[in-house]
Design a protein around this motif. Structure first.
Motif, mmCIF file in Angstrom:
data_model
loop_
_atom_site.group_PDB
_atom_site.id
_atom_site.type_symbol
_atom_site.label_atom_id
_atom_site.label_comp_id
_atom_site.label_asym_id
_atom_site.label_seq_id
_atom_site.Cartn_x
_atom_site.Cartn_y
_atom_site.Cartn_z
ATOM 1 N N ASP A 179 4.518 -12.439 -8.774
ATOM 2 C CA ASP A 179 5.046 -11.648 -9.892
ATOM 3 C C ASP A 179 3.931 -10.973 -10.684
ATOM 4 O O ASP A 179 4.049 -9.819 -11.108
ATOM 5 N N ALA A 180 2.835 -11.702 -10.895
ATOM 6 C CA ALA A 180 1.700 -11.145 -11.644
ATOM 7 C C ALA A 180 1.074 -9.986 -10.876
ATOM 8 O O ALA A 180 0.772 -8.932 -11.448
ATOM 9 N N ALA A 181 0.904 -10.182 -9.558
ATOM 10 C CA ALA A 181 0.317 -9.129 -8.728
ATOM 11 C C ALA A 181 1.211 -7.896 -8.717
ATOM 12 O O ALA A 181 0.732 -6.754 -8.782
ATOM 13 N N ASP A 182 2.517 -8.103 -8.671
ATOM 14 C CA ASP A 182 3.458 -6.984 -8.637
ATOM 15 C C ASP A 182 3.446 -6.218 -9.962
ATOM 16 O O ASP A 182 3.514 -4.985 -9.975
ATOM 17 N N LEU A 183 3.331 -6.938 -11.063
ATOM 18 C CA LEU A 183 3.299 -6.284 -12.368
ATOM 19 C C LEU A 183 2.023 -5.447 -12.525
ATOM 20 O O LEU A 183 2.066 -4.320 -13.033
ATOM 21 N N ILE A 184 0.900 -5.983 -12.078
ATOM 22 C CA ILE A 184 -0.356 -5.226 -12.143
ATOM 23 C C ILE A 184 -0.236 -3.961 -11.296
ATOM 24 O O ILE A 184 -0.653 -2.873 -11.718
ATOM 25 N N ALA A 185 0.340 -4.090 -10.106
ATOM 26 C CA ALA A 185 0.513 -2.932 -9.226
ATOM 27 C C ALA A 185 1.412 -1.879 -9.872
ATOM 28 O O ALA A 185 1.167 -0.673 -9.759
ATOM 29 N N LEU A 186 2.439 -2.337 -10.576
ATOM 30 C CA LEU A 186 3.355 -1.418 -11.260
ATOM 31 C C LEU A 186 2.635 -0.681 -12.388
ATOM 32 O O LEU A 186 2.742 0.544 -12.524
ATOM 33 N N LEU A 187 1.874 -1.418 -13.186
ATOM 34 C CA LEU A 187 1.154 -0.818 -14.318
ATOM 35 C C LEU A 187 0.053 0.133 -13.863
ATOM 36 O O LEU A 187 -0.320 1.053 -14.593
ATOM 37 N N ALA A 188 -0.463 -0.093 -12.656
ATOM 38 C CA ALA A 188 -1.555 0.754 -12.140
ATOM 39 C C ALA A 188 -1.090 2.166 -11.846
ATOM 40 O O ALA A 188 -1.905 3.093 -11.805
ATOM 41 N N ASP A 189 0.206 2.356 -11.623
ATOM 42 C CA ASP A 189 0.780 3.688 -11.436
ATOM 43 C C ASP A 189 0.054 4.493 -10.350
ATOM 44 O O ASP A 189 -0.326 5.647 -10.549
ATOM 45 N N GLY A 190 -0.170 3.845 -9.198
ATOM 46 C CA GLY A 190 -0.733 4.561 -8.054
ATOM 47 C C GLY A 190 -2.232 4.781 -8.076
ATOM 48 O O GLY A 190 -2.748 5.666 -7.383
ATOM 49 N N SER A 191 -2.957 4.004 -8.849
ATOM 50 C CA SER A 191 -4.409 4.181 -8.958
ATOM 51 C C SER A 191 -5.138 2.864 -8.721
ATOM 52 O O SER A 191 -4.897 1.879 -9.420
ATOM 53 N N PHE A 192 -6.034 2.841 -7.728
ATOM 54 C CA PHE A 192 -6.856 1.652 -7.504
ATOM 55 C C PHE A 192 -7.708 1.349 -8.729
ATOM 56 O O PHE A 192 -7.865 0.195 -9.124
ATOM 57 N N ARG A 193 -8.266 2.393 -9.338
ATOM 58 C CA ARG A 193 -9.133 2.203 -10.504
ATOM 59 C C ARG A 193 -8.366 1.585 -11.663
ATOM 60 O O ARG A 193 -8.851 0.664 -12.327
ATOM 61 N N ASP A 194 -7.149 2.078 -11.916
ATOM 62 C CA ASP A 194 -6.347 1.532 -13.009
ATOM 63 C C ASP A 194 -5.908 0.097 -12.708
ATOM 64 O O ASP A 194 -5.829 -0.738 -13.614
ATOM 65 N N ALA A 195 -5.637 -0.202 -11.436
ATOM 66 C CA ALA A 195 -5.259 -1.564 -11.051
ATOM 67 C C ALA A 195 -6.401 -2.537 -11.349
ATOM 68 O O ALA A 195 -6.183 -3.628 -11.897
ATOM 69 N N HIS A 196 -7.610 -2.116 -11.014
ATOM 70 C CA HIS A 196 -8.771 -2.959 -11.321
ATOM 71 C C HIS A 196 -8.944 -3.126 -12.830
ATOM 72 O O HIS A 196 -9.339 -4.192 -13.306
ATOM 73 N N GLY A 197 -8.641 -2.064 -13.590
ATOM 74 C CA GLY A 197 -8.759 -2.138 -15.042
ATOM 75 C C GLY A 197 -7.777 -3.135 -15.649
ATOM 76 O O GLY A 197 -8.143 -3.931 -16.522
ATOM 77 N N VAL A 198 -6.532 -3.119 -15.161
ATOM 78 C CA VAL A 198 -5.531 -4.061 -15.653
ATOM 79 C C VAL A 198 -5.906 -5.488 -15.257
ATOM 80 O O VAL A 198 -5.841 -6.418 -16.077
ATOM 81 N N LEU A 199 -6.319 -5.647 -13.996
ATOM 82 C CA LEU A 199 -6.703 -6.978 -13.520
ATOM 83 C C LEU A 199 -7.867 -7.537 -14.336
ATOM 84 O O LEU A 199 -7.892 -8.730 -14.670
ATOM 85 N N GLN A 200 -8.812 -6.684 -14.681
ATOM 86 C CA GLN A 200 -9.959 -7.147 -15.458
ATOM 87 C C GLN A 200 -9.522 -7.694 -16.823
ATOM 88 O O GLN A 200 -10.007 -8.741 -17.268
ATOM 89 N N LYS A 201 -8.586 -7.018 -17.467
ATOM 90 C CA LYS A 201 -8.074 -7.496 -18.753
ATOM 91 C C LYS A 201 -7.382 -8.849 -18.588
ATOM 92 O O LYS A 201 -7.571 -9.767 -19.401
ATOM 93 N N VAL A 202 -6.595 -8.964 -17.517
ATOM 94 C CA VAL A 202 -5.869 -10.212 -17.257
ATOM 95 C C VAL A 202 -6.839 -11.365 -17.021
ATOM 96 O O VAL A 202 -6.690 -12.450 -17.596
ATOM 97 N N LEU A 203 -7.849 -11.132 -16.196
ATOM 98 C CA LEU A 203 -8.813 -12.191 -15.891
ATOM 99 C C LEU A 203 -9.629 -12.582 -17.119
ATOM 100 O O LEU A 203 -10.038 -13.739 -17.264
ATOM 101 N N THR A 204 -9.843 -11.626 -18.008
ATOM 102 C CA THR A 204 -10.629 -11.894 -19.208
ATOM 103 C C THR A 204 -9.905 -12.853 -20.143
ATOM 104 O O THR A 204 -10.525 -13.743 -20.736
ATOM 105 N N VAL A 205 -8.593 -12.696 -20.268
ATOM 106 C CA VAL A 205 -7.843 -13.522 -21.235
ATOM 107 C C VAL A 205 -7.230 -14.776 -20.595
ATOM 108 O O VAL A 205 -6.806 -15.688 -21.304
ATOM 109 N N ALA A 206 -7.189 -14.824 -19.241
ATOM 110 C CA ALA A 206 -6.538 -15.944 -18.569
ATOM 111 C C ALA A 206 -7.319 -17.245 -18.785
ATOM 112 O O ALA A 206 -8.556 -17.262 -18.677
ATOM 113 N N GLU A 207 -6.613 -18.318 -19.110
ATOM 114 C CA GLU A 207 -7.247 -19.621 -19.316
ATOM 115 C C GLU A 207 -7.093 -20.525 -18.093
ATOM 116 O O GLU A 207 -7.767 -21.539 -17.993
#
Length: 211
Positions: A179-207
């Protein structure tokens, strides 16, 4: 997690390029047959790998960093910028078989700049290769398009982005739930760069390692 993920995981060779097999196969064949053109036009939405493929192509041709020139037409769009480029193309490479000019967002050039560039594209020195990149192909003059070998980059599917983000998270020592991977892919809106940007934010705050 040091640095931007999109830079860290930018593909360094053709084998690492995802979702653009139709382009990689043609460029690889051109290299193998030594039938490289003098001007290429890479068109596609943001974050699809246009600049990455251009850099990989340059390295595959044996073009070193000092003979690879990247110009952002969004901020260097005038006639004087293209005139400076025209003067530079006639000097020989420092240590490579070719000089490569990668012009990003080429649709931003002014009409006068396009006219000046056209003359160089029509009769380029044998040691120069141009790669023009754009997100808006329809804004380019037909005269420019007709002088180039055109490659259209596909927008990555959600499934491909999802798979890529799962693999990237794993490399970073974390695990994405489906579910998390699918949400990141959705938010990326067709961009590898944006997907990495969203993932970076997620990894930064994840405990937790499992996200």
């Amino acid at each position: 997690m040091a640095g931007a993920l999109y830079r860290k995981y930018r593909p360094q060779n053709f084998d690492a390029v995802r979702g653009q097999d139709h382009i990689v196969s043609v460029l690889s064949a051109a290299l193998k047959k030594e039938q490289v053109g003098h001007a290429y036009l890479f068109s596609g939405s943001r974050g699809t790998g246009k600049t990455s493929v251009a850099r990989i192509f340059a390295r595959a041709l044996g073009i070193g960093d000092q003979d690879t020139y990247e110009l952002d037409a969004a901020s260097n769009r005038g006639i004087d910028d293209v005139r400076a480029l025209k003067e530079g193309v006639h000097t020989m490479p420092f240590s490579s078989p070719y000089k490569m000019y990668i012009i990003d967002e080429v649709h931003m050039l002014t009409k006068e700049a396009f006219n000046a560039l056209l003359k160089t594209l029509e009769e380029p020195p044998a040691h120069v290769i141009f790669i023009l990149a754009t997100t808006e192909l329809e804004k380019l003059p037909e005269t420019i398009i007709s002088r180039c070998e055109v490659h259209i980059f596909k927008t990555p599917t959600r499934a491909l982005l999802r798979e890529h983000m799962v693999a990237t998270a794993k490399e970073e020592g974390s695990e994405l739930s489906p579910d998390a991977a699918d949400l990141i892919a959705l938010l990326a809106d067709g961009s590898f760069r944006d997907a990495h940007g969203v993932l970076q934010k997620v990894l930064t705050v994840a405990e937790e390692k499992l996200i």
